[in-house]
Design a protein around this motif. Structure first.
Motif, PDB file in Angstrom:
ATOM      1  N   GLY A 161      43.131  28.474  46.955  1.00 12.66           N
ATOM      2  CA  GLY A 161      43.074  27.190  46.277  1.00 12.66           C
ATOM      3  C   GLY A 161      44.477  26.651  46.042  1.00 12.66           C
ATOM      4  O   GLY A 161      45.457  27.370  46.156  1.00 12.66           O
ATOM      5  N   GLU A 162      44.529  25.374  45.740  1.00 12.68           N
ATOM      6  CA  GLU A 162      45.804  24.751  45.400  1.00 12.68           C
ATOM      7  C   GLU A 162      45.866  24.415  43.923  1.00 12.68           C
ATOM      8  O   GLU A 162      46.756  23.691  43.481  1.00 12.68           O
ATOM      9  N   ASP A 163      44.908  24.959  43.177  1.00  9.66           N
ATOM     10  CA  ASP A 163      44.912  24.839  41.722  1.00  9.66           C
ATOM     11  C   ASP A 163      45.789  25.953  41.167  1.00  9.66           C
ATOM     12  O   ASP A 163      45.417  27.121  41.166  1.00  9.66           O
ATOM     13  N   ARG A 164      46.940  25.608  40.680  1.00  5.99           N
ATOM     14  CA  ARG A 164      47.898  26.615  40.244  1.00  5.99           C
ATOM     15  C   ARG A 164      47.581  27.194  38.868  1.00  5.99           C
ATOM     16  O   ARG A 164      48.267  28.083  38.389  1.00  5.99           O
ATOM     17  N   ASN A 165      46.521  26.687  38.243  1.00  6.07           N
ATOM     18  CA  ASN A 165      46.189  27.148  36.889  1.00  6.07           C
ATOM     19  C   ASN A 165      45.089  28.199  36.865  1.00  6.07           C
ATOM     20  O   ASN A 165      44.675  28.631  35.799  1.00  6.07           O
ATOM     21  N   SER A 166      44.587  28.592  38.038  1.00  8.56           N
ATOM     22  CA  SER A 166      43.516  29.586  38.062  1.00  8.56           C
ATOM     23  C   SER A 166      43.847  30.686  39.056  1.00  8.56           C
ATOM     24  O   SER A 166      44.661  30.503  39.965  1.00  8.56           O
ATOM     25  N   ILE A 167      43.213  31.834  38.869  1.00  2.00           N
ATOM     26  CA  ILE A 167      43.393  32.977  39.764  1.00  2.00           C
ATOM     27  C   ILE A 167      42.135  33.105  40.603  1.00  2.00           C
ATOM     28  O   ILE A 167      41.030  33.168  40.063  1.00  2.00           O
ATOM     29  N   PRO A 168      42.245  33.141  41.932  1.00  2.18           N
ATOM     30  CA  PRO A 168      41.045  33.251  42.776  1.00  2.18           C
ATOM     31  C   PRO A 168      40.240  34.508  42.469  1.00  2.18           C
ATOM     32  O   PRO A 168      40.799  35.568  42.149  1.00  2.18           O
ATOM     33  N   GLU A 169      38.915  34.376  42.553  1.00  2.00           N
ATOM     34  CA  GLU A 169      38.032  35.517  42.290  1.00  2.00           C
ATOM     35  C   GLU A 169      38.353  36.695  43.200  1.00  2.00           C
ATOM     36  O   GLU A 169      38.319  37.849  42.773  1.00  2.00           O
ATOM     37  N   ALA A 170      38.650  36.425  44.474  1.00  2.00           N
ATOM     38  CA  ALA A 170      38.952  37.519  45.403  1.00  2.00           C
ATOM     39  C   ALA A 170      40.198  38.271  44.964  1.00  2.00           C
ATOM     40  O   ALA A 170      40.272  39.503  45.082  1.00  2.00           O
ATOM     41  N   ALA A 171      41.198  37.561  44.456  1.00  2.00           N
ATOM     42  CA  ALA A 171      42.422  38.219  43.992  1.00  2.00           C
ATOM     43  C   ALA A 171      42.137  39.111  42.785  1.00  2.00           C
ATOM     44  O   ALA A 171      42.709  40.204  42.645  1.00  2.00           O
ATOM     45  N   LEU A 172      41.250  38.658  41.900  1.00  2.00           N
ATOM     46  CA  LEU A 172      40.878  39.470  40.741  1.00  2.00           C
ATOM     47  C   LEU A 172      40.116  40.722  41.178  1.00  2.00           C
ATOM     48  O   LEU A 172      40.367  41.821  40.666  1.00  2.00           O
ATOM     49  N   LEU A 173      39.179  40.552  42.113  1.00  2.00           N
ATOM     50  CA  LEU A 173      38.439  41.705  42.611  1.00  2.00           C
ATOM     51  C   LEU A 173      39.381  42.717  43.255  1.00  2.00           C
ATOM     52  O   LEU A 173      39.247  43.933  43.049  1.00  2.00           O
ATOM     53  N   GLU A 174      40.321  42.237  44.056  1.00  2.00           N
ATOM     54  CA  GLU A 174      41.268  43.138  44.714  1.00  2.00           C
ATOM     55  C   GLU A 174      42.042  43.966  43.695  1.00  2.00           C
ATOM     56  O   GLU A 174      42.231  45.178  43.876  1.00  2.00           O
ATOM     57  N   GLN A 175      42.496  43.330  42.626  1.00  2.00           N
ATOM     58  CA  GLN A 175      43.235  44.068  41.601  1.00  2.00           C
ATOM     59  C   GLN A 175      42.352  45.110  40.936  1.00  2.00           C
ATOM     60  O   GLN A 175      42.764  46.261  40.721  1.00  2.00           O
ATOM     61  N   GLU A 176      41.123  44.719  40.624  1.00  2.00           N
ATOM     62  CA  GLU A 176      40.210  45.638  39.943  1.00  2.00           C
ATOM     63  C   GLU A 176      39.817  46.806  40.839  1.00  2.00           C
ATOM     64  O   GLU A 176      39.723  47.956  40.369  1.00  2.00           O
ATOM     65  N   PHE A 177      39.611  46.550  42.136  1.00  2.00           N
ATOM     66  CA  PHE A 177      39.219  47.648  43.029  1.00  2.00           C
ATOM     67  C   PHE A 177      40.410  48.546  43.328  1.00  2.00           C
ATOM     68  O   PHE A 177      40.246  49.772  43.442  1.00  2.00           O
ATOM     69  N   ALA A 178      41.604  47.982  43.455  1.00  2.00           N
ATOM     70  CA  ALA A 178      42.802  48.811  43.624  1.00  2.00           C
ATOM     71  C   ALA A 178      42.971  49.731  42.429  1.00  2.00           C
ATOM     72  O   ALA A 178      43.282  50.929  42.580  1.00  2.00           O
ATOM     73  N   ASP A 179      42.739  49.218  41.227  1.00  2.00           N
ATOM     74  CA  ASP A 179      42.847  50.044  40.019  1.00  2.00           C
ATOM     75  C   ASP A 179      41.800  51.150  40.031  1.00  2.00           C
ATOM     76  O   ASP A 179      42.096  52.296  39.668  1.00  2.00           O
TER      77      ASP A 179
END
Length: 420
Positions: free
Chosen positions: A47-65
Motif C-alpha cells: 500500500g501507499e498508505d504510510r500510516n498503516s502496516i500491511p497485514e502480510a507484514a504483521l503475519l510475517e513478523q508473528e510467524f518469524a517470532d
C-alpha cells in the motif's frame, strides 16, 4: 463373490456419515479481519498508505517470532514458497536437487520451476528419507541442494540429515507443508535448513485456502526472497526483513515474480497462529485414537513413530500387506471404504487421482538421471491415506476404523474376477 459360494459379497452395516474433506470453520477473528479488509478495499500486497502496516507484514513478523527465525516472507502458496526459497538459495538452471521420493507433485514442480533437476532419494518403511541412500546420492550425484520434504508430516532423524548435509556441503531447504508446529527432538521443522517453507492450504494446520510462508536466518536469502516475491521497491514495508543495505546488494539483479501473499490471506491467518498449538494437540489425540483402533486390523500396518518425532498429523497413512490383499483386492478395498463414507487415497493406483501422484507419474523428470528408488516403489505400491479433520470425535474414529476393517474383510473374501 466368495470362493466358496459363488455369490458376490459386499459390505453391510456400518457407514461413516461425515465428510473427511470438510475443514473446521475459519475463526471468527479471521472472518472479521477479512470483512474489514473488504470494506476498506486495500487488498493489494503493498500500500501507499504510510500510516498503516500491511497485514502480510504483521503475519510475517508473528510467524518469524513463532519459529524463532529472523526473517519471514509470505507468498501465494506452499509450492511457490519452495520455488522462491530454492531460487533465493542459489539454484540455477541444470543444478541437481536431492528430494525424497515420497512427496507431492508441487515439490518436484518447484525444483523444475527453479530450473533444477530432481534427484530422487529412496525412503524407508517409516515413509521418510532413507539415510543411507541420502548419504550415497549426496556423494555421487553432484547435487548442492536438498529439498527435504516432510511428506504427510513424517519427520526423519534430522540430526542425521543435518550431519549428512554438512559433510557433503549441501544446502537444505525444508518443505514443511505438513509439519507447521511439528519438530524433531524439541526443535521445530523449518529451523534445520537454510530456509523452511510452509503451506496455509485448507487441509494444513492453518487455513486460508492457499498461502505460503518462508522462514530463514540468512539475510541474503531473505532479501532475494522478498524481491522475488514481488516487492517492487516497497520492501521497506516488510517487518521481518533484513536491513535495507542487504537489499542494495540484490535489488537490481533479482526478478519480480509477483508471488506475494495478499493482505486478505494474511488477515485470515493471523488469528489462527494463536490456535496452532491447541490444534496440533487435538490432531495428535485424533491420530493416536485412530491408530489404536487400526492397529487391530489384520494386514493394515502403521509406521512406527519415534519418541523424538513431534508430529503434527493432519492425515493418517497406512500400508496394506500384499499377503492379505493383492492389487485388485486393494482397489476393491478403496472402493468399498469410499462407498461407506471413508475416502481413502491409494498411492499405488495405476493413474494419479486428485492430489495423489508418485514419482513415475512426473514424466518431465529425466528418469535416467533422477535415480533408482526401489524401496519407495515397493512402499508406495501399498500406501494409503486419508484426511483427519479436527472435528472428528472418538466415536467418529471408531466408526472409521470399523468401516476400514469391514472393507478389508470384504475385499479379502471376494473372488474379484467373478464379481467384475
Amino acid at each position: 463373490m466368495t470362493a466358496l459360494d459363488g455369490q458376490c459379497e459386499t459390505m453391510t452395516g456400518v457407514v461413516f456419515a461425515g465428510d473427511l474433506s470438510a475443514p473446521e470453520p475459519v475463526p471468527e477473528a479471521g472472518i472479521e479481519a477479512a470483512v474489514g479488509l473488504l470494506r476498506d478495499g486495500r487488498l493489494f500486497r503493498y500500500g501507499e498508505d504510510r500510516n498503516s502496516i500491511p497485514e502480510a507484514a504483521l503475519l510475517e513478523q508473528e510467524f518469524a517470532d513463532y519459529q524463532g527465525r529472523k526473517f519471514c516472507v509470505g507468498v501465494n502458496s506452499g509450492g511457490c514458497a519452495l520455488f522462491i526459497a530454492l531460487k533465493a538459495a542459489g539454484v540455477e538452471a541444470g543444478d541437481k536437487v536431492l528430494v525424497n521420493a515420497f512427496t507431492l507433485a508441487p515439490v518436484p514442480g518447484a525444483i523444475s520451476h527453479a530450473g533444477g533437476e530432481p534427484v530422487l532419494v529412496d525412503i524407508d518403511d517409516r515413509y521418510v528419507v532413507d539415510l543411507e541412500d541420502l548419504d550415497r546420492k549426496a556423494a555421487s550425484s553432484g547435487a548442492r541442494f536438498l529439498l527435504m520434504s516432510y511428506m504427510r508430516g513424517h519427520i526423519p532423524d534430522m540430526d542425521a540429515v543435518v550431519e549428512i548435509c554438512a559433510r557433503h556441503d549441501i544446502t537444505m531447504i525444508e518443505d514443511c507443508a505438513h509439519t507447521m508446529g511439528g519438530g524433531w527432538d524439541g526443535r521445530l521443522t523449518g529451523t534445520f535448513g537454510k530456509a523452511g517453507c510452509f503451506s496455509a492450504q485448507t487441509f494444513k494446520q492453518v487455513n486460508s485456502g492457499e498461502g505460503g510462508l518462508i522462514v530463514t536466518d540468512d539475510e541474503d536469502l531473505a532479501a532475494r526472497a522478498v524481491l522475488l516475491s514481488g516487492s517492487y521497491m516497497l520492501y521497506a514495508q516488510h517487518r521481518a526483513r533484513p536491513s535495507l543495505e542487504v537489499f542494495d546488494r540484490h535489488r537490481f539483479t533479482t526478478p519480480n515474480c509477483s508471488m506475494r501473499m495478499s493482505g486478505l490471506v494474511a488477515g485470515i491467518l493471523r488469528p489462527q497462529l494463536a490456535e496452532l498449538e491447541d490444534r496440533n494437540l487435538r490432531w495428535r489425540h485424533i491420530y493416536n485414537r485412530l491408530a489404536a483402533d487400526l492397529a487391530g486390523i489384520e494386514g493394515l500396518n502403521l509406521p512406527v513413530r519415534p519418541a523424538k518425532e513431534d508430529f503434527a498429523p493432519t492425515s493418517m497413512q497406512f500400508s496394506v500387506s500384499r499377503d492379505v490383499l493383492d492389487d485388485t483386492q486393494l482397489a476393491q478395498f478403496i472402493d468399498e471404504a469410499d462407498a461407506h463414507g471413508v475416502h481413502v487415497k491409494w498411492f499405488g493406483a495405476p493413474d494419479p487421482i486428485g492430489f495423489t501422484s508418485r514419482h513415475d507419474h512426473w514424466r518431465y523428470i529425466d528418469g535416467t538421471r533422477a535415480g533408482s528408488v526401489p524401496n519407495a516403489d515397493r512402499v508406495l505400491s501399498r500406501l494409503c491415506d486419508f484426511r483427519l479433520p479436527l472435528w472428528l470425535s472418538d466415536e467418529d474414529c471408531r466408526t472409521i476404523a470399523a468401516v476400514l476393517s469391514e472393507a478389508i474383510a470384504t475385499a479379502r473374501a471376494n473372488r474379484v474376477s467373478a464379481c467384475a
